[in-house]
Design a protein around this motif. Structure first.
Motif, mmCIF file in Angstrom:
data_model
loop_
_atom_site.group_PDB
_atom_site.id
_atom_site.type_symbol
_atom_site.label_atom_id
_atom_site.label_comp_id
_atom_site.label_asym_id
_atom_site.label_seq_id
_atom_site.Cartn_x
_atom_site.Cartn_y
_atom_site.Cartn_z
ATOM 1 N N PRO A 19 60.616 69.209 -21.629
ATOM 2 C CA PRO A 19 60.574 70.632 -21.255
ATOM 3 C C PRO A 19 59.555 71.434 -22.067
ATOM 4 N N GLY A 20 59.440 71.143 -23.359
ATOM 5 C CA GLY A 20 58.488 71.873 -24.191
ATOM 6 C C GLY A 20 57.059 71.685 -23.732
ATOM 7 N N PHE A 21 56.708 70.459 -23.378
ATOM 8 C CA PHE A 21 55.360 70.185 -22.871
ATOM 9 C C PHE A 21 55.161 70.893 -21.539
ATOM 10 N N ALA A 22 56.190 70.869 -20.683
ATOM 11 C CA ALA A 22 56.083 71.506 -19.365
ATOM 12 C C ALA A 22 55.862 73.012 -19.499
ATOM 13 N N VAL A 23 56.549 73.637 -20.467
ATOM 14 C CA VAL A 23 56.373 75.079 -20.693
ATOM 15 C C VAL A 23 54.946 75.373 -21.143
ATOM 16 N N LEU A 24 54.431 74.561 -22.056
ATOM 17 C CA LEU A 24 53.057 74.736 -22.516
ATOM 18 C C LEU A 24 52.063 74.582 -21.366
ATOM 19 N N PHE A 25 52.278 73.573 -20.546
ATOM 20 C CA PHE A 25 51.425 73.351 -19.383
ATOM 21 C C PHE A 25 51.469 74.544 -18.445
ATOM 22 N N PHE A 26 52.672 75.093 -18.227
ATOM 23 C CA PHE A 26 52.813 76.240 -17.333
ATOM 24 C C PHE A 26 52.086 77.457 -17.893
ATOM 25 N N GLY A 144 51.940 74.801 0.905
ATOM 26 C CA GLY A 144 53.127 73.950 1.038
ATOM 27 C C GLY A 144 52.974 72.627 0.317
ATOM 28 N N ILE A 145 51.782 72.060 0.368
ATOM 29 C CA ILE A 145 51.540 70.778 -0.297
ATOM 30 C C ILE A 145 51.286 70.961 -1.790
ATOM 31 N N THR A 146 50.321 71.808 -2.132
ATOM 32 C CA THR A 146 49.898 71.922 -3.533
ATOM 33 C C THR A 146 50.989 72.500 -4.430
ATOM 34 N N GLU A 147 51.649 73.555 -3.987
ATOM 35 C CA GLU A 147 52.675 74.177 -4.815
ATOM 36 C C GLU A 147 53.918 73.308 -4.939
ATOM 37 N N GLU A 148 54.255 72.580 -3.887
ATOM 38 C CA GLU A 148 55.418 71.690 -3.986
ATOM 39 C C GLU A 148 55.146 70.511 -4.915
ATOM 40 N N VAL A 149 53.919 70.015 -4.924
ATOM 41 C CA VAL A 149 53.567 68.942 -5.849
ATOM 42 C C VAL A 149 53.784 69.401 -7.289
ATOM 43 N N MET A 150 53.396 70.636 -7.588
ATOM 44 C CA MET A 150 53.559 71.140 -8.948
ATOM 45 C C MET A 150 55.007 71.457 -9.290
ATOM 46 N N PHE A 151 55.682 72.227 -8.430
ATOM 47 C CA PHE A 151 56.998 72.756 -8.795
ATOM 48 C C PHE A 151 58.158 71.845 -8.421
ATOM 49 N N ARG A 152 58.178 71.298 -7.221
ATOM 50 C CA ARG A 152 59.251 70.383 -6.852
ATOM 51 C C ARG A 152 58.863 68.937 -7.124
ATOM 52 N N ALA A 158 60.558 67.608 -15.003
ATOM 53 C CA ALA A 158 60.428 67.877 -16.432
ATOM 54 C C ALA A 158 61.673 68.551 -17.003
ATOM 55 N N PHE A 159 62.400 69.287 -16.161
ATOM 56 C CA PHE A 159 63.585 69.996 -16.638
ATOM 57 C C PHE A 159 64.889 69.369 -16.176
ATOM 58 N N ALA A 172 62.258 77.219 -9.944
ATOM 59 C CA ALA A 172 62.148 78.342 -9.004
ATOM 60 C C ALA A 172 61.610 79.587 -9.702
ATOM 61 N N ILE A 173 62.059 79.838 -10.931
ATOM 62 C CA ILE A 173 61.589 81.003 -11.682
ATOM 63 C C ILE A 173 60.108 80.850 -12.029
ATOM 64 N N LEU A 174 59.722 79.656 -12.458
ATOM 65 C CA LEU A 174 58.302 79.415 -12.750
ATOM 66 C C LEU A 174 57.462 79.594 -11.488
ATOM 67 N N PHE A 175 57.993 79.128 -10.370
ATOM 68 C CA PHE A 175 57.344 79.275 -9.064
ATOM 69 C C PHE A 175 57.100 80.746 -8.745
ATOM 70 N N ALA A 176 58.106 81.580 -8.999
ATOM 71 C CA ALA A 176 57.986 83.009 -8.725
ATOM 72 C C ALA A 176 57.012 83.678 -9.692
ATOM 73 N N ILE A 177 57.061 83.296 -10.959
ATOM 74 C CA ILE A 177 56.166 83.891 -11.951
ATOM 75 C C ILE A 177 54.708 83.624 -11.603
ATOM 76 N N LEU A 178 54.416 82.399 -11.171
ATOM 77 C CA LEU A 178 53.026 82.026 -10.912
ATOM 78 C C LEU A 178 52.430 82.783 -9.726
ATOM 79 N N HIS A 179 53.270 83.386 -8.902
ATOM 80 C CA HIS A 179 52.747 84.187 -7.795
ATOM 81 C C HIS A 179 52.204 85.535 -8.274
ATOM 82 N N LEU A 180 52.479 85.883 -9.542
ATOM 83 C CA LEU A 180 51.945 87.111 -10.139
ATOM 84 C C LEU A 180 52.214 88.329 -9.255
#
Length: 276
Positions: A19-26, A144-152, A158-159, A172-180
């Motif tokens: 999870p720590g690495f995933a947070v840094l990556f995000f 649909g393809i690119t975002e699902e590869v990253m988040f789902r 990772a979590f 889901a929260i990271l998904f929403a945050i990245l939409h800015l």
């Protein structure tokens, strides 16, 4: 655990599933989105979207999986599932779209969307000089393809050691945050919860990819052609969905959800993920 099983297949890989690495990556991706992706889209919305999704979402995720020397099929859940799952997520698209749209309307009542914000959405829906098929590719299929590869694909794995629902909610929260987009944060997060749930229950990333693509496609089609749909005046008044749609949409979504749960209850893919 699955982490160990996957990593043991190729010795020496960095443990990118922590999870720590995933947070840094995000955080790195979020900064790139803000400082690079937005500038691309301001300069040219169409090409900016493509570059953002491919260069800042899709390829970095594949690179991280490669750095970790992980199995792409396992991490991304590139697996077959019951054919009925495809039908069920398609059937869920309309009631879910209505529910999410009503939530967005409620947010707009409490905190009205700025005019320039609404204009940017219109610009996205009506890509000047482009066919509907090209627009569907840019707005529906590519995200649909690119975002699902990253988040789902990556983030939910990772979590996963934090538990099924925690992994769903965090991704889901990271998904929403990245939409800015503060105005759409709650609707996008709720969509992310649904996408994470159907991934874990079905065990296949193709299901959330289809659900995500269908949701975006419906939004595009309604935005472009909604006024020409017979009887639409009974559903949309003053550019807003009628509130009476809440109850039937919620009831229909619950029915589809229950069927989806029963169809996939015999072989809970999440248990398989953590027991391997």
């Amino acid at each position: 655990t699955e982490d160990s099983a996957i990593i043991d297949r190729k010795k020496g890989g960095l443990n990118v599933l922590k999870p720590g690495f995933a947070v840094l990556f995000f955080i790195i991706i979020l900064m790139l989105f803000y400082y690079v992706g937005l500038s691309w889209q301001i300069a040219d919305l169409e090409s900016g979207l493509i570059k953002t999704l491919v260069l800042l979402v899709f390829l970095p995720t594949l690179l991280i999986i490669r750095i970790g020397k992980l199995d792409f099929t396992e991490i991304l859940s590139l697996k077959q599932t019951r054919p009925v799952n495809y039908l069920l997520v398609l059937l869920a698209t309309l009631p879910l779209f209505i529910l999410v749209t009503l939530i967005a309307q409620l947010i707009n009542i409490i905190y009205p969307f700025p005019e320039h914000y609404l204009e940017s959405f219109q610009q996205l829906l009506f890509l000047e000089g482009r066919t509907i098929w090209y627009s569907l590719f840019i707005i529906a299929l590519l995200p649909g393809i690119t975002e699902e590869v990253m988040f789902r694909g990556y983030f939910i794995k990772a979590f996963k050691e934090r538990g099924m629902w925690n992994s769903i909610f965090v991704s889901a929260i990271l998904f929403a945050i990245l939409h800015l987009d503060l105005f759409r944060f709650i609707p996008v997060a709720l969509l992310g919860v649904w996408l994470g749930y159907v991934l874990i229950k079905s065990g296949s990333i193709f299901i959330p990819i289809l659900a995500h693509t269908a949701n975006n496609a419906l939004a595009l089609l309604v935005g472009r052609y909604g006024e020409s749909i017979p009887g639409i005046n009974y559903l949309i008044k003053d550019d807003m969905l009628s509130w009476w749609l809440l109850i039937p949409s919620l009831a229909l979504f619950i029915i589809i959800l229950e069927i989806f749960k029963r169809v996939n209850s015999e072989d809970d893919q999440y248990r398989e993920m953590i027991d391997q």
